[in-house]
Design a protein around this motif. Structure first.
Motif, mmCIF file in Angstrom:
data_model
loop_
_atom_site.group_PDB
_atom_site.id
_atom_site.type_symbol
_atom_site.label_atom_id
_atom_site.label_comp_id
_atom_site.label_asym_id
_atom_site.label_seq_id
_atom_site.Cartn_x
_atom_site.Cartn_y
_atom_site.Cartn_z
ATOM 1 N N ASP A 66 -26.152 -32.392 -16.681
ATOM 2 C CA ASP A 66 -27.156 -31.906 -17.626
ATOM 3 C C ASP A 66 -27.981 -30.745 -17.073
ATOM 4 N N GLN A 67 -27.628 -30.237 -15.904
ATOM 5 C CA GLN A 67 -28.359 -29.114 -15.338
ATOM 6 C C GLN A 67 -27.731 -27.773 -15.772
ATOM 7 N N PHE A 68 -28.394 -26.690 -15.330
ATOM 8 C CA PHE A 68 -27.972 -25.344 -15.706
ATOM 9 C C PHE A 68 -27.873 -24.463 -14.469
ATOM 10 N N LEU A 69 -26.967 -23.504 -14.533
ATOM 11 C CA LEU A 69 -26.914 -22.436 -13.539
ATOM 12 C C LEU A 69 -27.766 -21.289 -14.075
ATOM 13 N N TYR A 70 -28.865 -21.005 -13.370
ATOM 14 C CA TYR A 70 -29.704 -19.872 -13.748
ATOM 15 C C TYR A 70 -29.276 -18.653 -12.945
ATOM 16 N N LEU A 71 -28.902 -17.600 -13.655
ATOM 17 C CA LEU A 71 -28.502 -16.344 -13.032
ATOM 18 C C LEU A 71 -29.486 -15.252 -13.425
ATOM 19 N N GLU A 72 -29.885 -14.448 -12.450
ATOM 20 C CA GLU A 72 -30.735 -13.288 -12.704
ATOM 21 C C GLU A 72 -29.985 -12.073 -12.183
ATOM 22 N N THR A 73 -29.631 -11.179 -13.089
ATOM 23 C CA THR A 73 -28.877 -9.986 -12.717
ATOM 24 C C THR A 73 -29.616 -8.742 -13.174
ATOM 25 N N VAL A 241 -29.136 -11.021 -8.230
ATOM 26 C CA VAL A 241 -30.303 -11.143 -7.365
ATOM 27 C C VAL A 241 -30.806 -12.572 -7.238
ATOM 28 N N LYS A 242 -30.331 -13.470 -8.109
ATOM 29 C CA LYS A 242 -30.764 -14.851 -8.001
ATOM 30 C C LYS A 242 -29.761 -15.759 -8.695
ATOM 31 N N ALA A 243 -29.474 -16.887 -8.066
ATOM 32 C CA ALA A 243 -28.603 -17.904 -8.665
ATOM 33 C C ALA A 243 -29.054 -19.255 -8.158
#
Length: 253
Positions: A66-73, A241-243
């Motif tokens: 139930d979690q998510f992969l947060y990506l910041e590009t 830049v973030k994962a």
């Protein structure tokens, strides 16, 4: 939220979170012809094998379904945020930071998902198959991974297989052994060359690894940190830049 660093170019800041990789000024022109390694720069296959070794050393925690992969590009001055469902059944979101409310990414449940029109969900549903961000069953050896890249589809040729590798590497949370196998398999794709002195979409300097179809065209260029050998992003494309793994859409750590 459980902010677990994915095996990509992020800086671990302890058990509670992460911070983006600093965006550096672009390097000065190296004066080295494209595709020709500069003095001290390894060839393309060596770079990818070093990237595989670096991937194996990255921390990993098994995510919950139930979690998510947060990506910041970042690309061309714009920051994109993705919340991708780990099992593909939960509702995610893709947004441009500070620009819009984002585009919903409905989860696929029981073979159906909500229809999205613009930035609005529904009415109605459509057939679907889950598209999970976490792929625990990916191969962990180079030969099997190479077969998997080919089975993902696309026209036979290096661009298709390289794009498949890029898609897996950027938009999915992989076990370290699977990410290492991905880079090892990519090293065996015909047409791979090193492009020293490139920058990613955020202007960070790195070593480029390029694939072209038949040795022509722009191809696909992945950028790796020249010191840590971690994946930074793409030349003329997204810079990662973030994962992190988060509990809910909207969480960033």
């Amino acid at each position: 939220a459980a902010a677990v660093v994915a095996a990509v170019a992020v800086v671990l800041t302890g058990s509670g979170g992460s911070e983006p990789v600093p965006i550096a000024d672009p390097p000065a022109a190296a004066g080295t012809p494209s595709g020709v390694p500069a003095p001290g720069v390894p060839d393309a296959r060596t770079v990818l094998r070093l990237a595989a070794t670096a991937a194996l050393a990255q921390p990993f925690t098994e995510p919950r379904a139930d979690q998510f992969l947060y990506l910041e590009t970042v690309y061309d001055g714009h920051t994109r945020q993705d919340w991708l469902s780990m099992d593909g059944t939960h509702d995610g979101l893709v947004a441009t930071m500070g620009a819009d409310p984002g585009v919903p990414v409905p989860g696929c449940r029981d073979g159906r998902r909500a229809v999205v029109r613009g930035t609005t969900v529904g009415p109605g549903t459509e057939p679907c198959e889950p598209d999970p961000a976490y792929l625990p069953d990916l191969p962990t050896d180079a030969t099997a991974m190479g077969l998997h890249l080919r089975a993902m589809g696309g026209h036979p040729g290096t661009n298709s297989w390289a794009k498949n590798a890029a898609e897996l590497g950027l938009h999915h949370y992989l076990r370290p052994a699977a990410r290492a196998a991905l880079y090892q398999a990519a090293a065996e794709i015909d047409g791979v060359t090193v492009v020293p002195g490139v920058t990613d979409g955020a202007g960070r300097p790195g070593t480029g690894i390029r694939w072209t179809h038949g040795g022509t065209g722009p191809g696909v260029t992945m950028v790796f940190d020249p010191t840590t050998h971690l994946f930074l992003g793409f030349q003329d494309g997204d810079a990662l830049v973030k994962a992190v793994v988060v509990d809910a859409v909207g969480d960033t750590a």
